[in-house]
Design an enzyme around this catalytic site. Structure first.
Site, PDB file in Angstrom:
ATOM      1  N   HIS A  58      -5.867  26.932  24.120  1.00 39.07           N
ATOM      2  CA  HIS A  58      -4.452  26.718  24.468  1.00 39.07           C
ATOM      3  C   HIS A  58      -4.309  25.500  25.381  1.00 39.07           C
ATOM      4  O   HIS A  58      -4.735  25.531  26.527  1.00 39.07           O
ATOM      5  CB  HIS A  58      -3.902  27.961  25.178  1.00 39.07           C
ATOM      6  CG  HIS A  58      -2.432  27.892  25.445  1.00 39.07           C
ATOM      7  ND1 HIS A  58      -1.531  28.717  24.806  1.00 39.07           N
ATOM      8  CD2 HIS A  58      -1.687  27.109  26.260  1.00 39.07           C
ATOM      9  CE1 HIS A  58      -0.304  28.439  25.218  1.00 39.07           C
ATOM     10  NE2 HIS A  58      -0.380  27.457  26.119  1.00 39.07           N
ATOM     11  N   HIS A  60      -1.843  21.584  26.145  1.00 36.21           N
ATOM     12  CA  HIS A  60      -0.638  20.761  25.907  1.00 36.21           C
ATOM     13  C   HIS A  60      -1.030  19.294  26.010  1.00 36.21           C
ATOM     14  O   HIS A  60      -0.920  18.678  27.068  1.00 36.21           O
ATOM     15  CB  HIS A  60       0.464  21.097  26.919  1.00 36.21           C
ATOM     16  CG  HIS A  60       1.004  22.469  26.751  1.00 36.21           C
ATOM     17  ND1 HIS A  60       2.157  22.759  26.041  1.00 36.21           N
ATOM     18  CD2 HIS A  60       0.526  23.660  27.168  1.00 36.21           C
ATOM     19  CE1 HIS A  60       2.368  24.056  26.034  1.00 36.21           C
ATOM     20  NE2 HIS A  60       1.388  24.634  26.718  1.00 36.21           N
ATOM     21  N   GLN A 153       9.590  24.077  22.790  1.00 41.71           N
ATOM     22  CA  GLN A 153       9.568  24.317  24.236  1.00 41.71           C
ATOM     23  C   GLN A 153      10.901  24.865  24.773  1.00 41.71           C
ATOM     24  O   GLN A 153      10.936  25.708  25.666  1.00 41.71           O
ATOM     25  CB  GLN A 153       9.236  23.005  24.965  1.00 41.71           C
ATOM     26  CG  GLN A 153       9.411  23.023  26.479  1.00 41.71           C
ATOM     27  CD  GLN A 153       8.281  23.725  27.197  1.00 41.71           C
ATOM     28  OE1 GLN A 153       7.180  23.208  27.297  1.00 41.71           O
ATOM     29  NE2 GLN A 153       8.548  24.935  27.688  1.00 41.71           N
ATOM     30  N   HIS A 211       3.774  31.115  22.818  1.00 39.52           N
ATOM     31  CA  HIS A 211       3.907  31.401  24.234  1.00 39.52           C
ATOM     32  C   HIS A 211       4.712  32.695  24.300  1.00 39.52           C
ATOM     33  O   HIS A 211       5.872  32.726  23.885  1.00 39.52           O
ATOM     34  CB  HIS A 211       4.674  30.290  24.944  1.00 39.52           C
ATOM     35  CG  HIS A 211       3.871  29.048  25.174  1.00 39.52           C
ATOM     36  ND1 HIS A 211       3.413  28.252  24.146  1.00 39.52           N
ATOM     37  CD2 HIS A 211       3.444  28.466  26.343  1.00 39.52           C
ATOM     38  CE1 HIS A 211       2.730  27.241  24.671  1.00 39.52           C
ATOM     39  NE2 HIS A 211       2.732  27.344  25.986  1.00 39.52           N
ATOM     40  N   GLU A 214       5.547  34.783  29.048  1.00 35.73           N
ATOM     41  CA  GLU A 214       5.014  34.061  30.219  1.00 35.73           C
ATOM     42  C   GLU A 214       6.020  34.251  31.345  1.00 35.73           C
ATOM     43  O   GLU A 214       6.822  33.374  31.672  1.00 35.73           O
ATOM     44  CB  GLU A 214       4.797  32.570  29.927  1.00 35.73           C
ATOM     45  CG  GLU A 214       4.034  31.875  31.056  1.00 35.73           C
ATOM     46  CD  GLU A 214       3.798  30.393  30.819  1.00 35.73           C
ATOM     47  OE1 GLU A 214       4.296  29.865  29.810  1.00 35.73           O
ATOM     48  OE2 GLU A 214       3.126  29.768  31.664  1.00 35.73           O
ATOM     49  N   ASP A 310      -4.673  25.099  29.202  1.00 31.05           N
ATOM     50  CA  ASP A 310      -3.211  24.999  29.232  1.00 31.05           C
ATOM     51  C   ASP A 310      -2.749  23.613  29.699  1.00 31.05           C
ATOM     52  O   ASP A 310      -2.068  22.916  28.976  1.00 31.05           O
ATOM     53  CB  ASP A 310      -2.614  26.103  30.118  1.00 31.05           C
ATOM     54  CG  ASP A 310      -1.140  26.388  29.798  1.00 31.05           C
ATOM     55  OD1 ASP A 310      -0.607  25.778  28.849  1.00 31.05           O
ATOM     56  OD2 ASP A 310      -0.530  27.209  30.504  1.00 31.05           O
ATOM     57  N   TRP A 316       3.090  20.687  35.142  1.00 26.87           N
ATOM     58  CA  TRP A 316       2.879  22.056  35.613  1.00 26.87           C
ATOM     59  C   TRP A 316       1.651  22.199  36.504  1.00 26.87           C
ATOM     60  O   TRP A 316       1.503  23.179  37.215  1.00 26.87           O
ATOM     61  CB  TRP A 316       2.740  22.994  34.403  1.00 26.87           C
ATOM     62  CG  TRP A 316       3.993  23.071  33.599  1.00 26.87           C
ATOM     63  CD1 TRP A 316       5.047  23.918  33.825  1.00 26.87           C
ATOM     64  CD2 TRP A 316       4.357  22.267  32.469  1.00 26.87           C
ATOM     65  NE1 TRP A 316       6.032  23.681  32.894  1.00 26.87           N
ATOM     66  CE2 TRP A 316       5.644  22.687  32.060  1.00 26.87           C
ATOM     67  CE3 TRP A 316       3.721  21.244  31.765  1.00 26.87           C
ATOM     68  CZ2 TRP A 316       6.306  22.108  30.971  1.00 26.87           C
ATOM     69  CZ3 TRP A 316       4.383  20.672  30.693  1.00 26.87           C
ATOM     70  CH2 TRP A 316       5.655  21.103  30.306  1.00 26.87           C
TER      71      TRP A 316
HETATM   72 FE   FE2 Z   1       1.185  26.659  27.405  1.00 29.60          FE
END
Ligand code: FE2
Length: 426
Positions: A58, A60, A153, A211, A214, A310, A316
């Site tokens: 996983h 991005h 997203q 996702h 979360e 991730d 993030w």
């Molecule tokens: Fe993610």
């Protein structure tokens, strides 16, 4: 494709003193004292641990290495990160996206990470990130298996054009159907998004990776709907629920019903320990919840669990280096999986378990598998986790991609060996 002979390796299952012969890119023998042609390139593993390459279930890659653009995430929260990504999207260029992704792939190779499932945002009508990562997928194909997930997203039902854009991305060759049900406007919309997206995947013969939940909200239960549709549509083994952090906070009785449903539906789970421990529990005072999903309980119920990185240096998360041993080490701490079996299971979560999630062909160290592996300066998987072990050798299809030497002291200290011995006496 290349030929290579590895001498005297130890494998993750504990077997030692083994040679591994790769011919034409494939492993053809794993046994002691292999006789081979003198022309064959040989590497002496000196008893160190030879593992299949790390797999990140996983990631991005469209956001990676963008830390500080256009500003840093001041609160460090998930929601500010999503807002910040929205500020960055109009400023992206194809060239910068490709360059950052390729730079990250360089890091990945050096860390022995040779397969990555990356989500790519499809809410931008230009599909710029999709185009960029499709290009990157082809560029890195000789050395990394890059799998793309069409990720809406901003919500596939909530954001304008998101559903159409997601289908356009799949038409362009994106591999997996993504989703984000907990970010839709209502619980009902979230459930509807799961149904719509699973049916798209079933129609197209694709995998699903959402996702899912979360959130710290124990009532966020889209994983139940995901398992229902995976079962209904015959998608067993092809669906993944990523994050599942709400499960941390769910009622125990409800979870006792939920886990067998996930197992029955053959749904994989992905935890992202570095990110879950930093983003969840942000609305708590004290005690603060850890937020990571129930990894040992999922495993005990027969669910295949992988770990993902991730984020690395993005809106993030300001840290990270593509080191899946760091991910696994955080996972075992957060889940308190400190038994020998628990630590071994966390090593599996960044290797074999994640390979199953991606559906990688020829993954492993048995004859017939691809000649892909990483030599770690450790004797066991647990020691590799403890040391975040050096990657001494990274091999793809029998070709050496990266190499590093053991740490040596330049001082000749009286009575001390020249090389630091990080292992227990043996
Ligand atoms: Fe993610």
């Amino acid at each position: 494709m290349h030929d290579l002979l590895i001498r005297n390796a130890t494998l993750p299952d504990g077997r030692s003193g083994l040679d591994v012969l790769v011919l034409d890119g494939r492993i053809v023998a794993v046994e002691p004292n292999i006789q081979a042609s003198p022309q064959l390139p040989v590497h002496d593993a000196q008893g160190w641990l030879l593992s299949p390459p790390f797999v990140d279930a996983h990631f991005h890659m469209d956001a990676t290495l963008s830390y500080g653009l256009p500003r840093v995430n001041a609160s460090g929260t998930l929601l500010e990160g999503i807002g910040l990504w929205g500020e960055l999207k109009p400023l992206l260029t194809p060239e910068a996206l490709v360059e950052r992704a390729l730079a990250y792939c360089d890091w990945a190779v050096a860390k022995g990470l040779l397969a990555i499932r990356t989500h790519v945002d499809v809410c931008d009508d230009r599909l710029m990130a999709v185009q960029a990562l499709l290009q990157v997928r082809e560029q890195v194909r000789p050395y990394i298996d890059l799998q793309l997930v069409a990720f809406p997203q901003d919500g596939v039902l909530r954001a304008p054009n998101a559903l159409a854009n997601l289908e356009r991305a799949l038409d362009l060759g994106v591999d997996v159907v993504g989703g984000i049900p907990h970010f839709e406007r209502t619980m009902a919309d979230g459930a509807e998004s799961v149904r719509v997206l699973c049916e798209i995947a079933a129609d197209r013969g694709l995998r699903v990776d959402m996702h899912c939940d979360e959130s710290d909200d124990p009532m966020s239960r889209h994983i139940e709907t995901l398992a229902f549709h995976a079962h209904r549509l015959g998608l067993q083994g092809r669906v993944t629920g990523s994050h599942l952090t709400s499960m941390h906070s769910m009622d125990n009785y409800y979870v006792s019903k939920l886990l067998p449903l996930i197992a029955e539906a053959g749904v994989h789970a992905v935890a992202n320990p570095l990110i879950n421990i930093t983003l969840q529990g942000r609305h708590d005072t004290y005690p603060k919840r850890r937020g990571m999903t129930r990894v040992p309980e999922l495993m005990a119920a027969g669910v295949n669990v992988g770990f993902g990185h991730d984020c690395v240096m993005d809106p993030w998360y300001s840290l990270g280096s593509g080191d899946m041993l760091e991910v696994a080490a955080m996972g075992l701490h957060v889940a308190q999986m400190t038994s020998q079996g628990g630590m071994q299971a966390c090593f599996d979560a960044v290797t074999v378990n994640s390979a199953r999630i991606l559906g990688l062909e020829g993954y492993g160290l048995a004859p017939g598998c691809r000649g892909d592996f990483v030599l770690l300066q450790a004797r066991t998987p647990v020691e590799a986790l403890r040391l975040r072990a050096h990657r001494l050798l990274v091999v793809r299809g029998g070709a050496v991609l990266a190499e590093s030497a053991p740490v040596r002291s330049l001082l000749q200290l009286p009575g001390r060996p020249p090389e630091v011995d990080w292992t227990l006496a043996r």
